[in-house]
Each structure stands twice: as structure tokens, then as C-alpha cells.
Design a protein around this motif. Structure first.
Motif, PDB file in Angstrom:
ATOM      1  N   GLU A 419       0.575  -1.747  -0.001  1.00  0.00           N
ATOM      2  CA  GLU A 419      -0.142   0.112   0.108  1.00  0.00           C
ATOM      3  C   GLU A 419       1.165   1.455   0.037  1.00  0.00           C
ATOM      4  O   GLU A 419       0.397   2.408  -0.990  1.00  0.00           O
ATOM      5  CB  GLU A 419      -0.945  -0.556   1.098  1.00  0.00           C
ATOM      6  N   LYS A 423       0.174   4.021  -3.031  1.00  0.00           N
ATOM      7  CA  LYS A 423       0.521   5.608  -2.807  1.00  0.00           C
ATOM      8  C   LYS A 423       1.708   6.733  -3.065  1.00  0.00           C
ATOM      9  O   LYS A 423       1.028   7.491  -3.523  1.00  0.00           O
ATOM     10  CB  LYS A 423       0.548   5.873  -1.174  1.00  0.00           C
ATOM     11  N   GLN A 427       0.788  10.010  -6.512  1.00  0.00           N
ATOM     12  CA  GLN A 427       1.189  10.614  -6.494  1.00  0.00           C
ATOM     13  C   GLN A 427       1.988  11.582  -7.928  1.00  0.00           C
ATOM     14  O   GLN A 427       2.105  10.848  -8.660  1.00  0.00           O
ATOM     15  CB  GLN A 427       2.437  11.030  -5.614  1.00  0.00           C
TER      16      GLN A 427
END
Length: 427
Positions: A419, A423, A427
């Protein structure tokens, strides 16, 4: 003509459906997506001691029930991923070991006998791959290199950190014992040895991807998508290397070494922006009183190391490309309580064989059969039936250093690492 036109329309519809619902549907515009490659590296916590027999315990907790479900096939057995492959290099103490590879499944954790064959444990790689497969419709390759008992200051030491030098304290100690030259030769041999093993294996796999991942399409190419580092215990235990007298700066040099490591990995793999996850050691969790064994300063020392491990992620140099993931929240205090009782059992057994003054066998009159019977009764005295059942369901081997062999710990850690990388990718 009308019938012929309808027939052609039906054929066209079937062809479109075949394309949309075939395995190629995971690739846009008829072109295969590049293979995403993730590198997982560390010591025994990355090797993985999560006993497969404890996987069902993950489902007992509402907070991890969905994680447990994601790990299973419809028949309730641990799943094998369809689009995730793995090459896992592992070996026993100070050996190169061997490689196991294939589609990702349970069994790529600790392999006690033969590192090339499936074992009975998982490490973080299992749910890491499962999580990645859930969020990415392309092919995925995990390259894992992990050996137990390896430190960052010695075996994983990277080139730009320079060759390891024995601390003055150990130089004097080994000189007094007449073994200084032998010890210096030993550390010279092992300085950076497993860093080199790691890089060599990654390059070997990337040099012939089809050997590990038969469905790989070289025309689609691959991308290095992330690196996970999960290590720490051997540096935590290296008191001469990290003297307590340095106070809050006790593990400052670990941070420096980890920065060298990140830079060197990126340089050696020609991936200057390679996303990097630091798995912060979670042994003993939050050090709940009575649920862990250690000296009075164990918590303070561990917190110093955790801060040092996470520190590189705070540097401007690594902004947005390095993230630290705590694993202490995945520690299970229930298993810590059982572990303390097991420690009591072990201490009693030792006292019986050593015939210590406070031992029931102080006079040495107990035969091996007597000791065995005594320990069986003592075990029942220490553990309730419910605790024994929980111990059997939830824990494996390895003790507290290896998170009590709990698949629940390793599964949560693997998901968290995945995770964190996902993430970064978003971005």
C-alpha cells in the motif's frame, strides 16, 4: 443478404467479446503492459516465519478478516496468484543458498531444508503480491533476497559506505584472545557480501525474465517499480557497533548506512528514482509491560533504532521517493503473553537439566523420563487449555524475534508495504 449481414454481426460481436474477456483484456489497446518488478530484501523478518498453519487465525480478528479472505481461494485454501511471479533467494547462516521461483503462492517464506522447494511459511511477499495484483491489472514480478542473521553494518553494507572496520572495543577484545587477525579476515570477507549477492541475483533474474516468468513479453519490457527493505535485529543486537553510551545517537550510523544503501541500490540497478520502502522493525510491538522479555532499557533502545531506520525518509534528498512503514502495530500482544509463559517453561527445563539450587532436580535424582513427565505436567500447570489452543492456532516457531511465527504479522506487514508503494505510484 440480411441473414449474411446478421451472421457477420454475430461473428464480430463474438470476436469483440473474446478480446475483451480474454487474458489480453488487462492490456490497453491490444498492447501488453510492462512487467512491474518489485525487489524485497532483508533478514529473517523478510525471509518470513509466518506458519501457513496459522493463516486462519487472521480471520478471527474483524480488523484483518478481509485480509484473510483475500489470501484464500474459493475452496478456503491459500491462493496462488495468476499474474504475480516470484524468484526467492534464501539460504542458511552464511551460505548463498538457493532459489525458488514460480507463480506467487504460500510457501515462499522460510524453507528449513531446501530453499529451492516450497516450505510451510510465508513472509511479507505473499500479501504484498496479492495486494499488488488487486490494484494492478498487468503482470508483476517479485525478486526477493533474504537471509537470516544479516546486519546492515556488515553483510548488507553497500559499496559507498566503505569496507567494514571492527570497533575499537572488539579490536582490543579479539587481540586479548589472540584471534584478531582471524576476525579481521572474517569481517573483510563478509563486508558487503550479501549486498553483492542481492545485486547479482536481481541482475541475473532481470537478464532472463522468461526463466522465472514464462509469460513475459520482452517487447513490453519491464519497469523497476519498487524496493522494500525489512531488517534490523542484528544491528539492534550489535552493542559494540552501536554503543549505548552514544545516547539518543546510538543508531545514528545506521541511518547513514541506510542512506548509502538506498543510493547504491539505485546506482547499481540504474534506477535513480526507484521508490523505496523501509519496513521499520516491529519486535515487541509497543513494549506492553509484562508481555515482552528484555533488559530495562529494551524499549528505549528499540525506539532509538526505529527512529534511525525511519530517518532517511525525512531527508530532502529522498522526499516523495522513500517512505518508512512501522510494523510495531502488527505485533500481537496475545502472543506476547503466551511467549512469556513459554519462556517460563524453557527456564524450568533448563534448571532441571542444570540441576540448579532452586530446581526441583537440585539433587540430580530425576531421570530423563522423570524430567519429561515433570515438564508435561508443568506445561499444563502454566497454560490453560484455552491458551494452549490459541498457541497452536496462532503461533509457529521462532520466538519473539520472529514474531512468534505468526502469519498474521507477516500478512499485515506485506499488505502495508504494498500500500505504501501504491500510494507513491499514485502521487
Amino acid at each position: 443478404m440480411g441473414a449474411d449481414t446478421n451472421f457477420k454481426r454475430i461473428c464480430l460481436t463474438l470476436l469483440i467479446a473474446a478480446v475483451l474477456f480474454s487474458p489480453l483484456s488487462s492490456y490497453a489497446c491490444g498492447e501488453r503492459k510492462p512487467l512491474r518488478v518489485y525487489i524485497l530484501v532483508g533478514q529473517s523478518n523478510m525471509v518470513g516465519t509466518g506458519a501457513i498453519s496459522t493463516i486462519d487465525y487472521i480471520g478471527d480478528d474483524p480488523a484483518t478478516a478481509s485480509l484473510h479472505k483475500s489470501m484464500l481461494n474459493e475452496d478456503g485454501n491459500p491462493k496462488t496468484c495468476e499474474r504475480v511471479w516470484i524468484s526467492s533467494l534464501n539460504g542458511k547462516y552464511r551460505t548463498y543458498g538457493g532459489e525458488g521461483f514460480g507463480r506467487l503462492s504460500a510457501g515462499y517464506g522460510l524453507r528449513r531444508e531446501d530453499p529451492t522447494t516450497h516450505g510451510d511459511c510465508i513472509g511479507p511477499e505473499y500479501t504484498f503480491g496479492i495486494t499488488m495484483e488487486q490494484h494492478d491489472d498487468g503482470p508483476i514480478l517479485i525478486i526477493k533476497t533474504a537471509w537470516g542473521g544479516k546486519s546492515l553494518h556488515l553483510e548488507y553494507r553497500s559499496p559507498s559506505a566503505g569496507e567494514y572496520q571492527l570497533p575499537d572495543e572488539l579490536v582490543e577484545k579479539f587481540r586479548d584472545k589472540g584471534v584478531l587477525e582471524a576476525k579481521q579476515a572474517e569481517v573483510q570477507e563478509y563486508s558487503g557480501k550479501y549486498y553483492r549477492y542481492m545485486i547479482e541475483h536481481v541482475k541475473k533474474v532481470l537478464g532472463d525474465i522468461n526463466r522465472v516468468c514464462p509469460d513475459y513479453d520482452p517487447e513490453a519490457e519491464y519497469e523497476l517499480a519498487g524496493f522494500v527493505w525489512f531488517q534490523g535485529w542484528n544491528d539492534y543486537a550489535a552493542t559494540a557497533q552501536y554503543p549505548p553510551s552514544d545516547g539518543d545517537e546510538q543508531f545514528a550510523s545506521y541511518s547513514d548506512l541506510l542512506c548509502h544503501f538506498i543510493r547504491d541500490v539505485r546506482k547499481d540497478l540504474k534506477a535513480p528514482e526507484l521508490p523505496f520502502v523501509i519496513g521499520v522493525i516491529g519486535v515487541n510491538g509497543n513494549h506492553t509491560p509484562g508481555l515482552f522479555s528484555g533488559p530495562v532499557n529494551a524499549q528505549e533502545k528499540m525506539e532509538r533504532l526505529r527512529l534511525a531506520m525511519a530517518a532517511p525518509a525525512q531527508l530532502p534528498e529522498f522526499k516523495d521517493s522513500v517512505v518508512a512503514v512501522p510494523t510495531a502495530p502488527f505485533w500481537d500482544d496475545k502472543l506476547g503473553a503466551l511467549g512469556m509463559k513459554q519462556l517460563k517453561i524453557q527456564r524450568m527445563r533448563t534448571s532441571l537439566y542444570k540441576k540448579s539450587k532452586s530446581s526441583p532436580n537440585a539433587d540430580g535424582s530425576m531421570s530423563p523420563a522423570d524430567i519429561k513427565k515433570f515438564m508435561e505436567d508443568y506445561n499444563v500447570e502454566v497454560f490453560t487449555p484455552e491458551e494452549l489452543a490459541l498457541k497452536e492456532r496462532a503461533s509457529g516457531s521462532g520466538g519473539f524475534v520472529h514474531y512468534y511465527g505468526s502469519a498474521k504479522f507477516h500478512a499485515q506487514a506485506g499488505r502495508a508495504f504494498a500500500e505504501a508503494l501504491l500510494k507513491q505510484q499514485s502521487q
